[in-house]
Design an enzyme around this catalytic site. Sequence first.
Site, PDB file in Angstrom:
ATOM      1  N   ASP A 188     -21.329  35.879 -20.250  1.00 14.27           N
ATOM      2  CA  ASP A 188     -21.581  34.892 -19.209  1.00 14.27           C
ATOM      3  C   ASP A 188     -20.315  34.146 -18.775  1.00 14.27           C
ATOM      4  OD1 ASP A 188     -23.993  35.771 -20.165  1.00 14.27           O
ATOM      5  OD2 ASP A 188     -24.957  33.817 -20.090  1.00 14.27           O
TER       6      ASP A 188
ATOM      7  N   HIS B  33     -26.606  42.733 -18.986  1.00 14.85           N
ATOM      8  CA  HIS B  33     -27.001  41.346 -18.744  1.00 14.85           C
ATOM      9  C   HIS B  33     -27.509  41.183 -17.307  1.00 14.85           C
ATOM     10  CE1 HIS B  33     -26.619  36.903 -18.461  1.00 14.85           C
ATOM     11  NE2 HIS B  33     -26.767  36.931 -19.789  1.00 14.85           N
TER      12      HIS B  33
ATOM     13  N   ASP C  56     -30.461  33.533 -25.009  1.00 12.09           N
ATOM     14  CA  ASP C  56     -30.521  34.984 -24.857  1.00 12.09           C
ATOM     15  C   ASP C  56     -29.333  35.673 -25.505  1.00 12.09           C
ATOM     16  OD1 ASP C  56     -29.045  33.707 -22.784  1.00 12.09           O
ATOM     17  OD2 ASP C  56     -29.193  35.454 -21.478  1.00 12.09           O
TER      18      ASP C  56
ATOM     19  N   HIS D  53     -26.233  29.985 -25.716  1.00  9.36           N
ATOM     20  CA  HIS D  53     -27.455  30.101 -24.930  1.00  9.36           C
ATOM     21  C   HIS D  53     -28.395  31.075 -25.625  1.00  9.36           C
ATOM     22  CE1 HIS D  53     -25.702  28.521 -20.860  1.00  9.36           C
ATOM     23  NE2 HIS D  53     -26.147  27.549 -21.646  1.00  9.36           N
TER      24      HIS D  53
ATOM     25  N   HIS E  44     -18.083  29.239 -18.300  1.00  6.94           N
ATOM     26  CA  HIS E  44     -19.538  29.214 -18.148  1.00  6.94           C
ATOM     27  C   HIS E  44     -19.986  27.756 -18.228  1.00  6.94           C
ATOM     28  CE1 HIS E  44     -23.422  30.972 -17.890  1.00  6.94           C
ATOM     29  NE2 HIS E  44     -23.776  30.769 -19.143  1.00  6.94           N
TER      30      HIS E  44
END
EC number: 3.1.26.11
Length: 299
Positions: free
Chosen positions: A196, A254, A65, A63, A133
Amino acid sequence: MRELVVLGTSSQVPTRTRNHNGYFLRWDGQGLLLDPGEGTQRQMIHAGVATSKVDRICLTHVHGDHCFGLPGVLSRMAVDGVEHHVHLHYPASGEEVVRALVAVAGGGVDLRLHPHGAAGQVADDLEVVALEHRVETYGYRLTEPDGQTMLPDRLAAVGLSGPDVGRLQREGRFGDVRLADVSVPRPGQRFAFVMDTAQCSGAEELAQDADLLVTECTFADEDHELATAYRHLTAGQAGALAGAGGARTLVLTHFSSRYPDVAVLADQARARAGTAEVTAAADLDRFALPPRRRPGAGS
């Protein structure tokens, strides 16, 4: 030196005070850059982290970020003339994304790609564990091998000193003296990195006995439905990981941009973190690993 340098703490979108993810771990003679989000190379300048200190780059998943800062970091390494091998670890299913990001960087770095598709060891003392995730995701754990702490009074009692002590440590016995007679076990230090993920056994495994546990803390407890939908942790769940695993220091990061003040998240995590010291990280914070556990002690 063993120290975590926090380069960014925001999830999904940056804020006026928080950059995208990014973390640099100094571990003795090596440096690990974890999840470099957009803007990481600039944050490294602010933090005084030279690109020449990066030996490994570890992506939990692809992902944006957590990886869109990769081209900038690699480009800067090329400009800085970094000559040593740089190892890049990432989930195998992200191969296409990673190769595209590396291609954008334009070369100039001796980059070694190491995709992984299952839990296990990926380098000396470095292992990955699967998380849960919306895409393939792995957490990282760096573990120092257990050792022995020599006891000077016992060494003196048996008349050992100098090179003889080194031989005893290497061979486990010197004459009639066993290593166990003059030492006690010394647990190796552990660093764990959980990004995540929903609650899962992998996160619990990573947190177990961690001296320094870094974990996502995307949502407040009252937003647990959002956390479930997007497969993230709430603050309380992050704290519970540390508490159940006996982690010593918990660094929360995060954060969703919906929380301009993350003090409440730290409070929610602290309520379930047991004896762990809990801190909500800010950009450019530094965290030393806590002093070693006392030999024979559980904490």
